[in-house]
Design a protein around this motif. Structure first.
Motif, PDB file in Angstrom:
ATOM      1  N   VAL A 242       0.837  -1.206   0.000  1.00  0.00           N
ATOM      2  CA  VAL A 242       0.000   0.000   0.000  1.00  0.00           C
ATOM      3  C   VAL A 242       0.871   1.254   0.000  1.00  0.00           C
ATOM      4  N   ASP A 243       1.950   1.270   0.788  1.00  0.00           N
ATOM      5  CA  ASP A 243       2.858   2.419   0.809  1.00  0.00           C
ATOM      6  C   ASP A 243       3.477   2.649  -0.576  1.00  0.00           C
ATOM      7  N   ALA A 244       3.840   1.569  -1.261  1.00  0.00           N
ATOM      8  CA  ALA A 244       4.404   1.708  -2.602  1.00  0.00           C
ATOM      9  C   ALA A 244       3.365   2.268  -3.564  1.00  0.00           C
ATOM     10  N   ALA A 245       2.108   1.842  -3.418  1.00  0.00           N
ATOM     11  CA  ALA A 245       1.036   2.369  -4.268  1.00  0.00           C
ATOM     12  C   ALA A 245       0.825   3.859  -3.999  1.00  0.00           C
ATOM     13  N   ARG A 246       0.911   4.252  -2.744  1.00  0.00           N
ATOM     14  CA  ARG A 246       0.780   5.676  -2.424  1.00  0.00           C
ATOM     15  C   ARG A 246       1.917   6.468  -3.052  1.00  0.00           C
ATOM     16  N   ALA A 247       3.121   5.943  -2.950  1.00  0.00           N
ATOM     17  CA  ALA A 247       4.284   6.646  -3.512  1.00  0.00           C
ATOM     18  C   ALA A 247       4.160   6.794  -5.022  1.00  0.00           C
ATOM     19  N   ALA A 248       3.485   5.835  -5.666  1.00  0.00           N
ATOM     20  CA  ALA A 248       3.315   5.894  -7.122  1.00  0.00           C
ATOM     21  C   ALA A 248       2.037   6.627  -7.519  1.00  0.00           C
ATOM     22  N   HIS A 249       1.347   7.204  -6.523  1.00  0.00           N
ATOM     23  CA  HIS A 249       0.126   7.978  -6.758  1.00  0.00           C
ATOM     24  C   HIS A 249      -0.956   7.155  -7.468  1.00  0.00           C
ATOM     25  N   ILE A 250      -1.103   5.899  -7.061  1.00  0.00           N
ATOM     26  CA  ILE A 250      -2.177   5.074  -7.609  1.00  0.00           C
ATOM     27  C   ILE A 250      -3.103   4.557  -6.517  1.00  0.00           C
ATOM     28  N   HIS A 251      -2.773   4.823  -5.257  1.00  0.00           N
ATOM     29  CA  HIS A 251      -3.571   4.325  -4.134  1.00  0.00           C
ATOM     30  C   HIS A 251      -4.998   4.875  -4.191  1.00  0.00           C
ATOM     31  N   ASP A 252      -5.135   6.173  -4.475  1.00  0.00           N
ATOM     32  CA  ASP A 252      -6.476   6.776  -4.503  1.00  0.00           C
ATOM     33  C   ASP A 252      -7.335   6.158  -5.601  1.00  0.00           C
ATOM     34  N   PHE A 253      -6.733   5.896  -6.742  1.00  0.00           N
ATOM     35  CA  PHE A 253      -7.482   5.243  -7.818  1.00  0.00           C
ATOM     36  C   PHE A 253      -7.926   3.852  -7.383  1.00  0.00           C
ATOM     37  N   ILE A 254      -7.024   3.100  -6.759  1.00  0.00           N
ATOM     38  CA  ILE A 254      -7.350   1.731  -6.329  1.00  0.00           C
ATOM     39  C   ILE A 254      -8.511   1.749  -5.345  1.00  0.00           C
ATOM     40  N   GLU A 255      -8.480   2.702  -4.414  1.00  0.00           N
ATOM     41  CA  GLU A 255      -9.535   2.773  -3.402  1.00  0.00           C
ATOM     42  C   GLU A 255     -10.874   3.219  -3.995  1.00  0.00           C
ATOM     43  N   SER A 256     -10.839   3.823  -5.184  1.00  0.00           N
ATOM     44  CA  SER A 256     -12.081   4.326  -5.793  1.00  0.00           C
ATOM     45  C   SER A 256     -12.853   3.253  -6.547  1.00  0.00           C
ATOM     46  N   VAL A 257     -12.212   2.121  -6.851  1.00  0.00           N
ATOM     47  CA  VAL A 257     -12.904   1.059  -7.590  1.00  0.00           C
ATOM     48  C   VAL A 257     -13.497   0.059  -6.609  1.00  0.00           C
ATOM     49  N   PRO A 258     -14.573  -0.627  -6.980  1.00  0.00           N
ATOM     50  CA  PRO A 258     -15.308  -1.478  -6.019  1.00  0.00           C
ATOM     51  C   PRO A 258     -14.454  -2.540  -5.329  1.00  0.00           C
ATOM     52  N   GLU A 259     -13.609  -3.231  -6.074  1.00  0.00           N
ATOM     53  CA  GLU A 259     -12.855  -4.332  -5.481  1.00  0.00           C
ATOM     54  C   GLU A 259     -11.482  -3.920  -4.968  1.00  0.00           C
ATOM     55  N   LYS A 260     -11.185  -2.635  -5.059  1.00  0.00           N
ATOM     56  CA  LYS A 260      -9.943  -2.063  -4.534  1.00  0.00           C
ATOM     57  C   LYS A 260      -8.708  -2.854  -4.996  1.00  0.00           C
ATOM     58  N   TYR A 261      -7.885  -3.285  -4.068  1.00  0.00           N
ATOM     59  CA  TYR A 261      -6.631  -3.953  -4.445  1.00  0.00           C
ATOM     60  C   TYR A 261      -6.857  -5.339  -5.066  1.00  0.00           C
ATOM     61  N   GLU A 262      -8.067  -5.869  -4.926  1.00  0.00           N
ATOM     62  CA  GLU A 262      -8.374  -7.183  -5.505  1.00  0.00           C
ATOM     63  C   GLU A 262      -8.952  -7.068  -6.913  1.00  0.00           C
ATOM     64  N   THR A 263      -8.930  -5.857  -7.482  1.00  0.00           N
ATOM     65  CA  THR A 263      -9.403  -5.649  -8.854  1.00  0.00           C
ATOM     66  C   THR A 263      -8.488  -6.385  -9.823  1.00  0.00           C
ATOM     67  N   ARG A 264      -9.071  -7.160 -10.709  1.00  0.00           N
ATOM     68  CA  ARG A 264      -8.287  -7.885 -11.705  1.00  0.00           C
ATOM     69  C   ARG A 264      -8.024  -6.978 -12.897  1.00  0.00           C
ATOM     70  N   VAL A 265      -6.800  -7.034 -13.420  1.00  0.00           N
ATOM     71  CA  VAL A 265      -6.385  -6.100 -14.465  1.00  0.00           C
ATOM     72  C   VAL A 265      -6.592  -6.664 -15.873  1.00  0.00           C
ATOM     73  N   GLY A 266      -6.929  -7.953 -15.994  1.00  0.00           N
ATOM     74  CA  GLY A 266      -7.176  -8.539 -17.303  1.00  0.00           C
ATOM     75  C   GLY A 266      -5.900  -8.963 -18.009  1.00  0.00           C
ATOM     76  N   GLU A 267      -6.072  -9.584 -19.176  1.00  0.00           N
ATOM     77  CA  GLU A 267      -4.930 -10.042 -19.979  1.00  0.00           C
ATOM     78  C   GLU A 267      -4.024  -8.870 -20.317  1.00  0.00           C
ATOM     79  N   ARG A 268      -2.734  -8.984 -19.922  1.00  0.00           N
ATOM     80  CA  ARG A 268      -1.718  -7.954 -20.161  1.00  0.00           C
ATOM     81  C   ARG A 268      -2.098  -6.598 -19.565  1.00  0.00           C
ATOM     82  N   GLY A 269      -3.046  -6.586 -18.592  1.00  0.00           N
ATOM     83  CA  GLY A 269      -3.427  -5.339 -17.939  1.00  0.00           C
ATOM     84  C   GLY A 269      -4.348  -4.465 -18.755  1.00  0.00           C
TER      85      GLY A 269
END
Length: 607
Positions: free
Chosen positions: A470-497
């Motif tokens: 989580v700290d690494a995600a914050r440092a990369a400025h993606i934590h807020d985006f992750i928290e905004s989606v329903p499944e948060k960190y468990e969101t699947r990114v799909g084939e090749r993201g």
């Protein structure tokens, strides 16, 4: 993807995934398989013991049946029901199935462990091969090699142990009974029929194998074509080429269909020939037995015995063609997989190579020459140094050799001239694992695993605690985006993201590099997929994590590297200018022209 899972690409295949077959060399893979079987030699011996017991019980069935028939023959004036013989008959029938099942239960661990160990060894070896190997191969073909090779191991062990050995054993037992109980004509007809049967089967099957190999190669083409098309789904849609892709796929399937029709027709020919040989032999033996009964030199029980023995012998022989074909195919499939193990590592650790001894992480390129192909040199006498804890940026036009520097530092390839050192140690003299363990990279094209966001960030250091991820995600400025989606960190990114945007993928890659916490950082166009606002925020964060780390930045936008300690300008694989930002502008050379051009573009965009 082909409608059948019966194809793979040869390890030495080109883009199409095909290669000339080597039909005569497959049997050598048996020697390669032996070490995996010897691990459970006790189980193998026990399985063979159960096999022999089952076959002896099976042979006893017609022998007991003969005694029962003779005992019930009215001419013997038997008045007592042969209960003991009937009970023995039932026990032998049960034993045949019981010991066959016990054989399977005992042996299953052997075959599954062999498959697991071979597949793992091939998987590890593929990861140890050079980047060049993977760039030249199609993933569909390689995956088919492993899939069919491991399946071939299971088939080979099953057919060799449970089909070929039983047929040989049963033939020997039947031959012994015929020799001891009947005159010479019975074993003579049997031996002749079996010899003709086996010879015909092998001859036709060898001919059919050529057809089968052709079908396999065409199936590989179809499979590789389908996977390549599906991986490039968006490109197909961009150009409205669904019908074009379907046509190319169907063309491969049409050829595969034609080869499979020939394959099935040849199988029918084989089955007809086998049935003819068996029918002639059975008829001849039954005539001999019937004549013996008429002459009273044989009993009715002997007639039943001959019939039972022939059924037991010819039923497994009926499958000999299929068994031989499948064994040959399994050997060919395994040979393809084992050939992957024989692929030479272009980049390999030298025997006894030590780990990297890090004392500051100073990186130096010393007179480096490199080419991907012999007739096209990419880098010409490149020399520069990245002092420990400092930042060096590399800029230049596309194709100037910038990204090649990162690949060489990671030792995806070895240089042809000069050397690359870290703290004075030639990276060719140390282990690749220790080298890559101290380097972190944010690539220009980020490809993510088809898993969760958490998994993809944690991949930088799989044993990291959740709080660190989580700290690494914050440092990369993606934590807020992750928290905004329903499944948060468990969101699947799909084939090749593909289920998240390019900018989000880039930030995941940055978080992954931050989590790794390396001594040397490589940013290869690390912010290329970000908008200006996000880029500014990320640049500040990258500057923070790069502090006190040895950092190599490969950049296109010059505004992102103005604070670098040194900037290298590359052109045609050579360093044509070097210095700090202001020094390079004062030279009024290539860098100054690039800077002026980009400033004009940014002004035009702003306007």
């Amino acid at each position: 993807m082909s409608p059948h899972g019966s194809a793979s690409a040869s390890p030495h295949a080109g883009p199409s995934g095909t290669a000339p077959a080597r039909p005569r060399g497959e049997w050598r893979v048996l020697r390669l398989l032996l070490p995996y079987l010897l691990e459970y030699r006790g189980r193998v011996v026990l399985a063979l013991a159960f096999l022999v017991t089952a076959k002896v019980a099976n042979l006893g069935v017609p022998l007991v049946m003969k005694e029962i028939v003779d005992a019930l023959d009215s001419r013997t004036q038997m008045v007592v029901l042969p209960l003991a013989l009937l009970l023995m008959y039932g026990a032998l029938r049960l034993s045949t199935t019981l010991f066959a099942e016990l054989r399977d239960i005992v042996f299953v661990r052997v075959s599954k462990r062999a498959i697991r160990r071979v597949a793992l060894e091939v998987f590890r070896h593929l990861h140890s091969l050079s980047l060049r190997f993977h760039l030249e191969r199609q993933t569909g073909g390689v995956s088919r090699d492993i899939e069919r090779g491991t399946r071939g191991i299971s088939s080979l062990l099953s057919y060799m142990l449970f089909s070929i050995i039983p047929v040989i054993l049963e033939f020997g037992l039947v031959a012994a009974v015929l020799l001891t109980r009947f005159d010479w004509r019975f074993p003579a007809v049997t031996f002749l029929a079996v010899t003709v049967y086996i010879g015909f089967t092998i001859w036709v099957t060898e001919w059919r194998m050529d057809i089968r190999r052709q079908a396999n190669e065409l199936d590989s083409k179809a499979n590789s074509r389908a996977i390549d098309s599906l991986l490039n789904y968006e490109t197909v849609k961009y150009f409205n080429n669904e019908d074009f892709e379907a046509g190319r796929y169907d063309e491969n399937l049409r050829k595969y269909e034609s080869a499979e029709v020939k394959n099935e027709a040849s199988l029918g020919l084989l089955n007809i020939g086998q049935s003819l040989i068996i029918a002639c032999a059975v008829t001849a033996l039954m005539v001999l037995a019937a004549q013996g009964v008429v002459k009273e030199s044989l009993t009715l029980g002997d007639l039943v015995l001959v019939n039972g023995l022939l059924i037991q012998l010819y039923i497994p022989l009926n499958f000999l063609g299929m068994v031989y074909r499948e064994i040959k195919q399994s050997l060919a499939d395994m040979d393809r997989m084992f050939r992957l193990l024989r692929e030479n590592r272009e980049v390999a650790d030298r025997p006894g190579a030590p780990d990297l001894r890090l004392s500051g992480a100073r990186v130096a390129f010393e007179g480096v020459n490199f080419s991907y192909e012999a007739n096209r040199t990419i880098l010409h006498d490149v020399s520069f140094e990245v002092p420990a804890g400092r930042t060096v940026a590399v800029v230049g036009a596309s194709g100037s050799g910038k990204s090649t520097l990162a690949r060489l530092l990671y030792r995806f390839y070895d240089v042809q001239g000069g050397r690359i050192t870290i703290d004075g140690q030639d990276i060719r003299e140390i282990t690749q694992k220790s080298l890559r363990g101290v380097i972190g990279i944010v690539p220009q094209d980020t490809v993510l695993f088809n898993d969760t966001i958490f998994y993809n960030i944690a991949y930088g250091r799989p044993d990291a605690a959740r709080e660190e991820v989580v700290d690494a995600a914050r440092a990369a400025h993606i934590h807020d985006f992750i928290e905004s989606v329903p499944e948060k960190y468990e969101t699947r990114v799909g084939e090749r993201g593909l289920k998240i945007s390019g900018g989000e993928k880039q930030r995941v890659a940055i978080a992954r590099a931050i989590l790794k916490n390396p001594a040397i950082l490589i940013f290869d166009e690390a912010t290329s997929a970000l908008d200006s606002k996000s880029e500014k925020a990320i640049q500040e964060e990258l500057a923070r994590i790069a502090a006190d780390r040895t950092t190599l930045i490969i950049a296109h936008r010059l505004s992102t590297i103005v604070d670098a300690d040194q900037i290298l300008v590359m052109d045609g694989g050579r360093i044509v200018e070097r210095g700090a930002h202001r020094e390079l502008l004062a030279m009024n050379g290539v860098y100054a022209q690039m800077w002026a051009m980009q400033q004009q573009e940014e002004t035009a965009v702003a306007a």
